[in-house]
Design a protein around this motif. Structure first.
Motif, PDB file in Angstrom:
ATOM      1  N   MET A 163     -13.246  21.321  12.224  1.00  0.00           N
ATOM      2  CA  MET A 163     -13.458  19.921  11.868  1.00  0.00           C
ATOM      3  C   MET A 163     -14.737  19.476  11.608  1.00  0.00           C
ATOM      4  SD  MET A 163     -11.763  17.048  11.158  1.00  0.00           S
ATOM      5  CE  MET A 163     -12.320  15.517  10.860  1.00  0.00           C
TER       6      MET A 163
ATOM      7  N   PRO B 113     -15.034  22.042  21.185  1.00  0.00           N
ATOM      8  CA  PRO B 113     -13.985  21.486  21.827  1.00  0.00           C
ATOM      9  C   PRO B 113     -14.429  20.546  22.843  1.00  0.00           C
ATOM     10  CG  PRO B 113     -14.195  23.888  21.701  1.00  0.00           C
ATOM     11  CD  PRO B 113     -15.412  23.479  21.231  1.00  0.00           C
TER      12      PRO B 113
ATOM     13  N   GLN C 215     -12.118   8.320  12.651  1.00  0.00           N
ATOM     14  CA  GLN C 215     -12.508   8.110  11.117  1.00  0.00           C
ATOM     15  C   GLN C 215     -11.431   7.040  10.442  1.00  0.00           C
ATOM     16  OE1 GLN C 215     -11.696  10.934  11.984  1.00  0.00           O
ATOM     17  NE2 GLN C 215      -9.837  11.656  10.954  1.00  0.00           N
TER      18      GLN C 215
ATOM     19  N   ARG D 260      -0.963   7.599   8.374  1.00  0.00           N
ATOM     20  CA  ARG D 260      -2.016   7.870   7.360  1.00  0.00           C
ATOM     21  C   ARG D 260      -1.443   7.847   5.918  1.00  0.00           C
ATOM     22  NH1 ARG D 260      -5.626  12.559  10.501  1.00  0.00           N
ATOM     23  NH2 ARG D 260      -6.250  10.869  12.175  1.00  0.00           N
TER      24      ARG D 260
END
Ligand code: NAD
Length: 439
Positions: free
Chosen positions: A49, A114, A164, A334
């Motif tokens: 990510m 992490p 986000q 989403r």
């Protein structure tokens, strides 16, 4: 104006774990960048990510990647090659983030490690005068998110949290609809996240540490433990010392929107969580594969639920939020949103139905853009530390109740009742030589 091709972006974007879905390129403005608007960034934790976040930032004019840091040399070399291919420049490579933070050319860091590393790295970066983009959940414990909020406010640098969705237009629209009262009195807010990965990993034996990995540095403040591939890249989120399972991993994304829409800025009346490892699949995991957490408010309930491994759920969606009002229910994830009206006895809808409205998927780019523009002084972060702190606190309270079997309540002084009894869960005991940060 974008700097990279869509092919390049898709090739390097993150996994679907914790919602790292591929974001198409957004039509961001082609800014004319003055030299003073140059932002030198570095990434700490480069495998998945974090690298997607870096790619998003690098699509903005004036942003340069001058450093990469990872404790896995294999990841570091691969990502350095990716950056070199994209930008023509090879960033400086680091195995220890403290050396990276000494670089005086560096303006800002992205923390893509992490969860158990987020707090130390973020606080140290702020103390070194760097702006921060820190991935969600803000950290792996309640005490850590508290000290991070304090640090962000104290050092006054820009902090954007990797929740986000707040930068997504359809999420903003949903919040507006909920707050408008259009659904009638809201009495129930249901959140669920039923993902395949939530059932755990296939067990594997402990093994020797892979070549090129500084495992002691990967563990960092977490307790010493033999190496196991399952407690490492990607699947660390099934073990309490590094992550909090789906409740924190995906919970924060959906809790963030629910709390925002419901105008919540503090603790609920109570939190109660039940569950366990119920799949019977004998997977490797410590966290719950099945969990229900109820947050009680004065005049509505909020509930988080996950049943890991079952990619199905209410309203035919395997994850989402349903805001249940007297006149209609708004369902969102989403992919998009819709309003299902309540029907009166004479079969008339109480409010206008809204058929499925497709969600926009450019919010990863917009979120990075908003971070960089906040550093430049032109915007403020869409997900400030307070929002990251609140969503992570709710998720961690869920796990605290699950682990203790207690219903959590808050006193008139605003403090968690019997807080001292939960001290070892609230605040991790950092392994030497790491010490819990102070601000
Ligand atoms: N916002 C989102 O939608 C979203 C999606 C996925 C993951 N995440 C979050 O991103 C973070 C990373 O998750 P991931 O799936 O990419 O994990 P990952 O295990 O794939 O990658 C983590 C990387 O960090 C490195 N690392 C570990 N300790 C380090 C240290 N001390 N210094 C430098 N590097 C270190 C590892 O070697 C690895 O390369 C997590 O906090 C996760 O919750 C957010």
């Amino acid at each position: 104006m974008t700097k990279f091709t869509r092919r390049q972006f898709i090739r390097t974007s993150g996994s679907v774990i914790a919602g790292a879905t591929v974001a198409p390129l957004a039509g961001l403005k082609n800014l004319t960048v003055a030299p003073s608007d140059t932002v030198n960034v570095a990434l700490i934790g480069c495998r998945s990510m974090g690298f997607g976040d870096l790619e998003n930032a690098l699509r903005i004019d004036g942003v340069h990647c001058i450093g990469l840091c990872d404790v896995d040399r294999n990841v570091l070399e691969d990502r350095a090659a990716d950056i070199e291919e994209m930008t023509g420049e090879r960033p400086q490579l680091y195995g220890d983030y403290r050396e990276l933070l000494e670089n005086s050319d560096l303006d800002a860091v992205i923390v893509g490690t992490p969860d158990h590393w987020h707090c130390l790295i973020t606080v140290h970066a702020l103390q070194a005068g760097k702006h921060v983009y820190v991935e969600k959940p803000l950290a792996n414990s309640i005490a850590e998110v508290d000290i991070m909020k304090k640090a962000a406010n104290h050092y006054g640098k820009v902090v954007q949290v990797g929740q986000q969705q707040r930068s997504g237009e359809h999420w903003q629209k949903v919040v507006e609809v909920v707050q408008s009262g259009r659904l009638g009195k809201i009495r129930d807010v249901n959140l669920w996240g039923n993902f395949g990965y939530g059932a755990g990993a296939q067990p594997v034996d402990n093994s020797s540490v892979p070549q090129g990995v500084d495992y002691d540095m990967w563990l960092g403040p977490a307790p010493d433990r033999a190496f196991n591939q399952n407690r490492f890249h990607g699947s660390w989120r099934y073990y309490w010392a590094y992550g909090g399972g789906v409740q924190t991993d995906w919970g924060v994304h959906l809790l963030d929107i629910a709390l925002w829409a419901m105008n919540v800025d503090g603790a609920p009346n109570s939190v109660h969580s039940i569950g366990g490892i119920f799949s019977g699949l004998n997977r490797s995991m410590e966290v719950a594969d099945t969990q229900t957490t109820t947050y009680a408010f004065n005049d509505y309930n909020m509930t988080w639920k996950h049943t890991g491994g079952l990619e199905m759920g209410p309203y035919n969606r395997h994850y989402g939020i349903a805001f249940v009002g007297n006149d209609g229910t708004l369902v969102v994830n989403r992919e998009g949103w819709e309003i299902i009206p309540v029907m009166d006895q004479d079969d008339h809808p109480r409010i206008e139905p809204v058929p499925f409205q497709e969600g926009d998927s450019s919010y990863h780019d917009v979120h990075a853009h908003n971070w960089i523009e906040s550093i430049r002084g032109n915007e403020t972060p869409n997900t400030p530390i307070e929002a990251g702190h609140l969503a992570a606190s709710y998720a961690h309270w869920g796990n605290l109740s699950y682990l203790t079997g207690d219903t959590l309540k808050w006193g008139r002084d605003g403090k968690l009742v019997d807080e001292h009894e939960y001290a070892d869960i609230i605040k991790p005991d950092y392994r030497s030589p790491w010490t819990f940060p102070s601000v």
